[in-house]
Design an enzyme around this catalytic site. Structure first.
Site, PDB file in Angstrom:
ATOM      1  N   SER A  74      -2.373   5.797  -0.727  1.00  0.00           N
ATOM      2  CA  SER A  74      -3.727   5.100  -0.351  1.00  0.00           C
ATOM      3  C   SER A  74      -3.689   4.818   1.209  1.00  0.00           C
ATOM      4  O   SER A  74      -4.852   4.763   1.723  1.00  0.00           O
ATOM      5  CB  SER A  74      -3.301   3.850  -0.966  1.00  0.00           C
ATOM      6  N   MET A  75      -2.547   4.864   1.791  1.00  0.00           N
ATOM      7  CA  MET A  75      -2.490   5.136   3.428  1.00  0.00           C
ATOM      8  C   MET A  75      -3.233   6.015   4.124  1.00  0.00           C
ATOM      9  O   MET A  75      -4.156   5.890   4.997  1.00  0.00           O
ATOM     10  CB  MET A  75      -1.144   4.685   3.876  1.00  0.00           C
TER      11      MET A  75
ATOM     12  N   ILE B 243       0.920  -1.150  -0.053  1.00  0.00           N
ATOM     13  CA  ILE B 243       0.196  -0.039  -0.099  1.00  0.00           C
ATOM     14  C   ILE B 243       0.914   1.360   0.002  1.00  0.00           C
ATOM     15  O   ILE B 243       1.763   1.317   0.905  1.00  0.00           O
ATOM     16  CB  ILE B 243      -0.834   0.218   1.273  1.00  0.00           C
ATOM     17  N   ASP B 244       0.596   2.371  -0.970  1.00  0.00           N
ATOM     18  CA  ASP B 244       1.502   3.373  -1.143  1.00  0.00           C
ATOM     19  C   ASP B 244       0.986   4.516  -0.053  1.00  0.00           C
ATOM     20  O   ASP B 244       0.009   4.241   0.437  1.00  0.00           O
ATOM     21  CB  ASP B 244       1.581   3.943  -2.771  1.00  0.00           C
ATOM     22  N   SER B 245       1.891   5.417  -0.044  1.00  0.00           N
ATOM     23  CA  SER B 245       1.606   6.591   1.019  1.00  0.00           C
ATOM     24  C   SER B 245       0.406   7.142   0.791  1.00  0.00           C
ATOM     25  O   SER B 245      -0.616   7.509   1.905  1.00  0.00           O
ATOM     26  CB  SER B 245       2.576   7.555   1.317  1.00  0.00           C
TER      27      SER B 245
END
Length: 115
Positions: free
Chosen positions: A43-44, A39-41
């Site tokens: 999306s986080m 999960i990329d930043s």
């Protein structure tokens, strides 16, 4: 009664699926958002915002950086609930009405993994 680990995982799994498309069955407490779930930043941040909305909590940016696994988020929400029992009771009622099947699925999966 506070919200259970299984209930929180089920709710977070639904959010993660909505944001990333990852199947809820892949979401377990030990999974790392970055290393295991990729999960990329951005999306986080979206997951954090939806988690705040769903659970009625506020996750400051400095705390978000320390939440590396699904289990970290569960523990964080449980800690906030302990600090505010009235909010925890309202949250329990909301979760029980929204997703009883998801909670049962997570509970069964966690029990199977612990055997």
């Amino acid at each position: 009664m506070p919200v259970t680990q299984e209930e929180i995982i089920a709710g977070i799994a639904e959010i993660i699926e909505e944001v990333t498309g990852i199947e809820p069955s892949e979401i377990t407490p030990e999974k790392s958002f970055v290393d295991d779930l990729d999960i990329d930043s951005l999306s986080m941040v979206e997951i954090a915002v939806q988690t705040e909305d769903k659970y009625g909590v506020k996750i400051p940016d400095e705390d978000l950086a320390g939440l590396r696994t699904v289990g970290d988020v569960v523990a964080y929400i449980q800690k906030l609930e302990e600090e505010n029992p009235e909010a925890a009771q309202a949250l329990r009622a909301k979760i029980e009405s929204e997703n009883p099947d998801a909670v049962a699925n997570v509970q069964a999966r966690l029990e199977a993994e612990s055997k």
